[in-house]
Design a protein around this motif. Sequence first.
Motif, PDB file in Angstrom:
ATOM      1  N   PHE A  87      -3.789   6.265  -1.595  1.00 54.80           N
ATOM      2  CA  PHE A  87      -3.434   6.629  -0.231  1.00 54.80           C
ATOM      3  C   PHE A  87      -3.184   8.136  -0.184  1.00 54.80           C
ATOM      4  CE2 PHE A  87      -1.907   2.186  -0.641  1.00 54.80           C
ATOM      5  CZ  PHE A  87      -2.716   1.613   0.338  1.00 54.80           C
ATOM      6  N   PRO A  88      -4.010   8.886   0.555  1.00 57.33           N
ATOM      7  CA  PRO A  88      -3.892  10.349   0.516  1.00 57.33           C
ATOM      8  C   PRO A  88      -2.597  10.884   1.134  1.00 57.33           C
ATOM      9  CG  PRO A  88      -5.472   9.670   2.191  1.00 57.33           C
ATOM     10  CD  PRO A  88      -5.116   8.437   1.412  1.00 57.33           C
ATOM     11  N   HIS A  89      -1.989  10.113   2.036  1.00 59.69           N
ATOM     12  CA  HIS A  89      -0.777  10.578   2.719  1.00 59.69           C
ATOM     13  C   HIS A  89       0.496  10.216   1.971  1.00 59.69           C
ATOM     14  CE1 HIS A  89      -1.342   6.423   3.934  1.00 59.69           C
ATOM     15  NE2 HIS A  89      -0.074   6.374   4.321  1.00 59.69           N
ATOM     16  N   LEU A  90       0.365   9.435   0.864  1.00 57.76           N
ATOM     17  CA  LEU A  90       1.534   9.033   0.079  1.00 57.76           C
ATOM     18  C   LEU A  90       1.616   9.872  -1.194  1.00 57.76           C
ATOM     19  CD1 LEU A  90       1.402   5.125   0.286  1.00 57.76           C
ATOM     20  CD2 LEU A  90       2.621   6.717   1.788  1.00 57.76           C
ATOM     21  N   SER A  91       2.829  10.058  -1.665  1.00 55.79           N
ATOM     22  CA  SER A  91       3.018  10.777  -2.926  1.00 55.79           C
ATOM     23  C   SER A  91       2.575   9.906  -4.098  1.00 55.79           C
ATOM     24  CB  SER A  91       4.489  11.148  -3.100  1.00 55.79           C
ATOM     25  OG  SER A  91       5.263   9.967  -3.313  1.00 55.79           O
ATOM     26  N   VAL A  92       2.523  10.526  -5.275  1.00 57.18           N
ATOM     27  CA  VAL A  92       2.205   9.784  -6.487  1.00 57.18           C
ATOM     28  C   VAL A  92       3.175   8.624  -6.659  1.00 57.18           C
ATOM     29  CG1 VAL A  92       2.204   9.914  -9.014  1.00 57.18           C
ATOM     30  CG2 VAL A  92       1.081  11.708  -7.674  1.00 57.18           C
ATOM     31  N   ARG A  93       4.453   8.909  -6.510  1.00 55.26           N
ATOM     32  CA  ARG A  93       5.476   7.863  -6.661  1.00 55.26           C
ATOM     33  C   ARG A  93       5.252   6.723  -5.670  1.00 55.26           C
ATOM     34  NH1 ARG A  93      10.156   8.045  -9.023  1.00 55.26           N
ATOM     35  NH2 ARG A  93      10.211  10.327  -9.103  1.00 55.26           N
ATOM     36  N   GLN A  94       4.942   7.064  -4.434  1.00 51.46           N
ATOM     37  CA  GLN A  94       4.745   6.042  -3.410  1.00 51.46           C
ATOM     38  C   GLN A  94       3.472   5.241  -3.648  1.00 51.46           C
ATOM     39  OE1 GLN A  94       4.921   8.849  -0.176  1.00 51.46           O
ATOM     40  NE2 GLN A  94       6.981   8.194   0.448  1.00 51.46           N
ATOM     41  N   ASN A  95       2.420   5.900  -4.130  1.00 52.17           N
ATOM     42  CA  ASN A  95       1.189   5.180  -4.467  1.00 52.17           C
ATOM     43  C   ASN A  95       1.428   4.168  -5.576  1.00 52.17           C
ATOM     44  OD1 ASN A  95      -1.703   5.851  -3.349  1.00 52.17           O
ATOM     45  ND2 ASN A  95      -0.569   7.783  -3.232  1.00 52.17           N
ATOM     46  N   VAL A  96       2.123   4.606  -6.632  1.00 54.95           N
ATOM     47  CA  VAL A  96       2.362   3.718  -7.775  1.00 54.95           C
ATOM     48  C   VAL A  96       3.251   2.537  -7.369  1.00 54.95           C
ATOM     49  CG1 VAL A  96       3.393   3.561 -10.082  1.00 54.95           C
ATOM     50  CG2 VAL A  96       2.009   5.554  -9.468  1.00 54.95           C
ATOM     51  N   GLY A  97       4.214   2.773  -6.514  1.00 59.28           N
ATOM     52  CA  GLY A  97       5.143   1.715  -6.126  1.00 59.28           C
ATOM     53  C   GLY A  97       4.704   0.855  -4.978  1.00 59.28           C
ATOM     54  N   TYR A  98       3.505   1.124  -4.420  1.00 61.84           N
ATOM     55  CA  TYR A  98       3.076   0.418  -3.210  1.00 61.84           C
ATOM     56  C   TYR A  98       3.051  -1.098  -3.394  1.00 61.84           C
ATOM     57  CZ  TYR A  98       0.299  -0.990   0.801  1.00 61.84           C
ATOM     58  OH  TYR A  98      -0.140  -1.620   1.934  1.00 61.84           O
ATOM     59  N   GLY A  99       2.443  -1.569  -4.483  1.00 61.26           N
ATOM     60  CA  GLY A  99       2.343  -3.013  -4.709  1.00 61.26           C
ATOM     61  C   GLY A  99       3.692  -3.675  -4.883  1.00 61.26           C
ATOM     62  N   LEU A 100       4.648  -2.956  -5.456  1.00 61.03           N
ATOM     63  CA  LEU A 100       5.987  -3.515  -5.627  1.00 61.03           C
ATOM     64  C   LEU A 100       6.703  -3.626  -4.282  1.00 61.03           C
ATOM     65  CD1 LEU A 100       7.111  -1.527  -8.809  1.00 61.03           C
ATOM     66  CD2 LEU A 100       6.105  -3.812  -8.697  1.00 61.03           C
ATOM     67  N   ARG A 101       6.452  -2.668  -3.395  1.00 56.16           N
ATOM     68  CA  ARG A 101       7.058  -2.743  -2.065  1.00 56.16           C
ATOM     69  C   ARG A 101       6.484  -3.909  -1.273  1.00 56.16           C
ATOM     70  NH1 ARG A 101       6.213   2.750  -2.467  1.00 56.16           N
ATOM     71  NH2 ARG A 101       4.531   2.736  -0.910  1.00 56.16           N
ATOM     72  N   VAL A 102       5.160  -4.139  -1.422  1.00 54.98           N
ATOM     73  CA  VAL A 102       4.532  -5.276  -0.747  1.00 54.98           C
ATOM     74  C   VAL A 102       5.153  -6.584  -1.224  1.00 54.98           C
ATOM     75  CG1 VAL A 102       2.362  -6.576  -0.541  1.00 54.98           C
ATOM     76  CG2 VAL A 102       2.358  -4.086  -0.286  1.00 54.98           C
ATOM     77  N   ARG A 103       5.532  -6.624  -2.482  1.00 52.40           N
ATOM     78  CA  ARG A 103       6.181  -7.834  -3.033  1.00 52.40           C
ATOM     79  C   ARG A 103       7.666  -7.900  -2.714  1.00 52.40           C
ATOM     80  NH1 ARG A 103       3.420  -8.657  -9.050  1.00 52.40           N
ATOM     81  NH2 ARG A 103       1.235  -8.648  -8.325  1.00 52.40           N
ATOM     82  N   ARG A 104       8.152  -6.902  -2.005  1.00 51.84           N
ATOM     83  CA  ARG A 104       9.541  -6.859  -1.534  1.00 51.84           C
ATOM     84  C   ARG A 104      10.559  -6.932  -2.681  1.00 51.84           C
ATOM     85  NH1 ARG A 104       9.533  -7.242   3.895  1.00 51.84           N
ATOM     86  NH2 ARG A 104       7.672  -8.135   4.898  1.00 51.84           N
TER      87      ARG A 104
END
Length: 357
Positions: A87-104
């Motif tokens: 995701f170009p608008h997300l930071s490295v940290r946010q990209n890596v953690g995206y799937g974990l956030r989806v899993r709540r």
Amino acid sequence: MAELELVGLSKRYGRDLVLDDVSLSVQEGELVTVLGQSGSGKTTMLRSIAGFVTPSGGDVLVHGRSVLNAPINQRGIGIVFQNYALFPHLSVRQNVGYGLRVRRLPRHEIRERVDRELDRVMLTPYADRKPGQLSGGQQQRVAVARALVLRPRIVLFDEPFSNLDAMLRESLRRELRDLQKRLRFTAMFVTHDQREAMALADRVAVMRGGRLVQMGAPTDVYERPAHRAIAELLGRANLLDCEPATGEDGRALLRWRGHTLRTDDDLAGAGADPCVLLRPEYVAVRPGAPDPPAPNQLGGVLSSVEYHGSSRLAVITEPGGGTLLADLRAGPADPYLAPGDPVTASWPAAAVRVIGS
């Protein structure tokens, strides 16, 4: 027990059999490359493993258990796409953690797991940067970290270097292999590039027409291809249609366009029309005609020379019109050879490999 196992995997689209009874296994911590031309079935196989395609038959086992009926996010399989899909608008940290956030997952657990993965792939100093501020190798590591943070058993790579130039591909290939060895994750890497397949793999699986036609260590597949189509797929090759013959000493040998070939291979099962593989790097070339004629040697004319930096690819035309490829290694001691020069080509018996047609 294998980390990943395919058992008779098949896929039909109407009357077209795209994947035909494919069975293979990948061991824990192993990197297997799947090599094939367009239409060979390699991408369909990868997508069937990931869950994007429903097979028509067979099974996919992860650590001995079928995952065919499991949702994509519950298969224990991560995937790195061709364009990394960051995701170009997300930071490295946010990209890596995206799937974990989806899993709540709880926020503190997300933070801990993301920090750990960024450290493992050596990207902690870049955690707050956007993908556009990273090099190609760093973007690749973000994509790998995003897959690994979900703690998959297996990571699949869908031709992630196919759109890159040769120099960058080579650099990223080394980075990925070093990362995989260090972190010891199990991986399957799909590619149509034979150099990439050979350089990355513990083992290479060669696909053709929807079938797995050969699987083995890179050196075994390159040196001992099962038949000529695989030999052609795995780099430059002299493929010589020979005739069986017998020498004066009673030893079995081969003849190609009147030239005698000796081989260390067993010719007992070679058949009436054996095909010989002779890789260009095993063909030595010297100026002048051969005198006297000898096995594994022929005289001819240098038809052309292609300059490739560390080597030159020579095409030698023998008197009957047949051609032979030879790699001329660059070096100060090498004689200068130009098109039109008479030359002698020779090679060892161990380089003459009898393969199926």
